[in-house]
Design a protein around this motif. Structure first.
Motif, PDB file in Angstrom:
ATOM      1  N   LEU A 123       0.848  -1.194   0.000  1.00 10.53           N
ATOM      2  CA  LEU A 123       0.000   0.000   0.000  1.00 10.53           C
ATOM      3  C   LEU A 123       0.880   1.239   0.000  1.00 10.53           C
ATOM      4  O   LEU A 123       1.996   1.228   0.519  1.00 10.53           O
ATOM      5  CB  LEU A 123      -0.906   0.028   1.227  1.00 10.53           C
ATOM      6  CG  LEU A 123      -1.902  -1.110   1.381  1.00 10.53           C
ATOM      7  CD1 LEU A 123      -2.743  -0.894   2.633  1.00 10.53           C
ATOM      8  CD2 LEU A 123      -2.788  -1.242   0.157  1.00 10.53           C
ATOM      9  N   TRP A 135      -4.432   5.301   2.844  1.00 11.39           N
ATOM     10  CA  TRP A 135      -3.682   4.219   2.204  1.00 11.39           C
ATOM     11  C   TRP A 135      -4.443   3.712   0.989  1.00 11.39           C
ATOM     12  O   TRP A 135      -5.675   3.652   0.989  1.00 11.39           O
ATOM     13  CB  TRP A 135      -3.447   3.081   3.191  1.00 11.39           C
ATOM     14  CG  TRP A 135      -2.516   3.474   4.289  1.00 11.39           C
ATOM     15  CD1 TRP A 135      -2.859   3.949   5.520  1.00 11.39           C
ATOM     16  CD2 TRP A 135      -1.091   3.455   4.249  1.00 11.39           C
ATOM     17  NE1 TRP A 135      -1.728   4.223   6.250  1.00 11.39           N
ATOM     18  CE2 TRP A 135      -0.628   3.927   5.488  1.00 11.39           C
ATOM     19  CE3 TRP A 135      -0.166   3.071   3.283  1.00 11.39           C
ATOM     20  CZ2 TRP A 135       0.721   4.029   5.796  1.00 11.39           C
ATOM     21  CZ3 TRP A 135       1.183   3.172   3.591  1.00 11.39           C
ATOM     22  CH2 TRP A 135       1.617   3.645   4.832  1.00 11.39           C
ATOM     23  N   LEU A 193      -5.792  -4.475   6.662  1.00  9.39           N
ATOM     24  CA  LEU A 193      -5.570  -3.160   6.063  1.00  9.39           C
ATOM     25  C   LEU A 193      -5.674  -2.076   7.125  1.00  9.39           C
ATOM     26  O   LEU A 193      -6.468  -2.197   8.064  1.00  9.39           O
ATOM     27  CB  LEU A 193      -6.594  -2.898   4.958  1.00  9.39           C
ATOM     28  CG  LEU A 193      -6.593  -3.878   3.787  1.00  9.39           C
ATOM     29  CD1 LEU A 193      -7.714  -3.528   2.812  1.00  9.39           C
ATOM     30  CD2 LEU A 193      -5.250  -3.899   3.083  1.00  9.39           C
ATOM     31  N   THR A 215      -7.800   3.204   5.003  1.00 11.78           N
ATOM     32  CA  THR A 215      -7.594   2.687   3.654  1.00 11.78           C
ATOM     33  C   THR A 215      -8.774   3.159   2.808  1.00 11.78           C
ATOM     34  O   THR A 215      -9.915   3.053   3.238  1.00 11.78           O
ATOM     35  CB  THR A 215      -7.523   1.144   3.658  1.00 11.78           C
ATOM     36  OG1 THR A 215      -6.385   0.751   4.439  1.00 11.78           O
ATOM     37  CG2 THR A 215      -7.375   0.590   2.260  1.00 11.78           C
TER      38      THR A 215
END
Length: 147
Positions: free
Chosen positions: A9, A22, A105, A109
Motif C-alpha cells: 500500500l 492508504w 488493512l 484505507t
C-alpha cells in the motif's frame, strides 16, 4: 503488488483525492494507453519497479460511487514478480509504503482499495458500491433470452 501474501500500500500525499489515506499503487490512463500498460508504467514511475506485462494478472473492476466524490472506476491487478525494490519516487504524491495482509488493512484505507482487495480475496471480478440496486430485467426479456 503481493509479496509473501502481503499487499503493498502507498499513503497518498499532496493535493490528491484521499490524501493521507492508504491505497494500492494506482494512477490515471494516458491517452491511447490500455490499463495493463498504465499499470506497468505507474509501478515504474511511482515505485521504481520494472514489471513485464505478462506478470500483470487481472483481479477485478469496481465502479464505485463514493459519497464524497464523483464516480470512480478501479481496475485491480495482482503483480507478484518484478525487478527492483519499492521506493517512493514521487514524494509529492506518496508519503509512505507499507506491506499489509489483505485482512489487516489500515483503518484509513480508501474504500475503493478495500473493495478491490475484497474482490481479490472473495474471487469476485466486478462490483458497483454506492450505486442504487440494479433493476431486474422485465420477465419478457428474461423469457426470450434477449440481453
Amino acid at each position: 503488488m503481493v509479496r509473501e501474501g502481503r499487499l503493498l500500500l502507498t499513503r497518498r500525499a499532496g493535493d490528491v483525492y484521499g490524501s493521507g489515506w492508504w491505497a494500492l499503487p494506482s494512477g490515471r490512463l494516458e491517452p491511447d494507453e490500455d490499463v495493463v500498460t498504465a499499470a506497468v508504467r505507474e509501478l515504474d514511475e511511482e515505485l521504481g519497479l520494472r514489471v513485464e506485462q505478462d506478470d500483470v494478472v487481472f483481479v477485478g473492476v469496481t465502479h464505485a460511487l463514493p459519497p464524497d466524490s464523483g464516480a470512480r472506476i478501479g481496475f485491480g491487478f495482482l503483480v507478484s514478480r518484478w525487478t527492483g525494490e519499492p521506493t517512493i519516487r514521487e514524494p509529492e504524491l506518496c508519503s509512505a509504503l507499507q506491506w499489509c495482509a489483505p485482512d489487516g488493512l489500515p483503518e484509513r484505507t480508501l474504500p475503493y482499495t478495500r473493495e478491490i482487495v475484497r474482490l481479490h480475496v472473495q474471487g469476485e471480478h466486478f462490483s458497483r458500491p454506492g450505486w442504487p440496486p440494479s433493476i431486474p430485467p422485465h420477465p419478457a426479456v428474461r423469457a426470450s433470452g434477449a440481453r
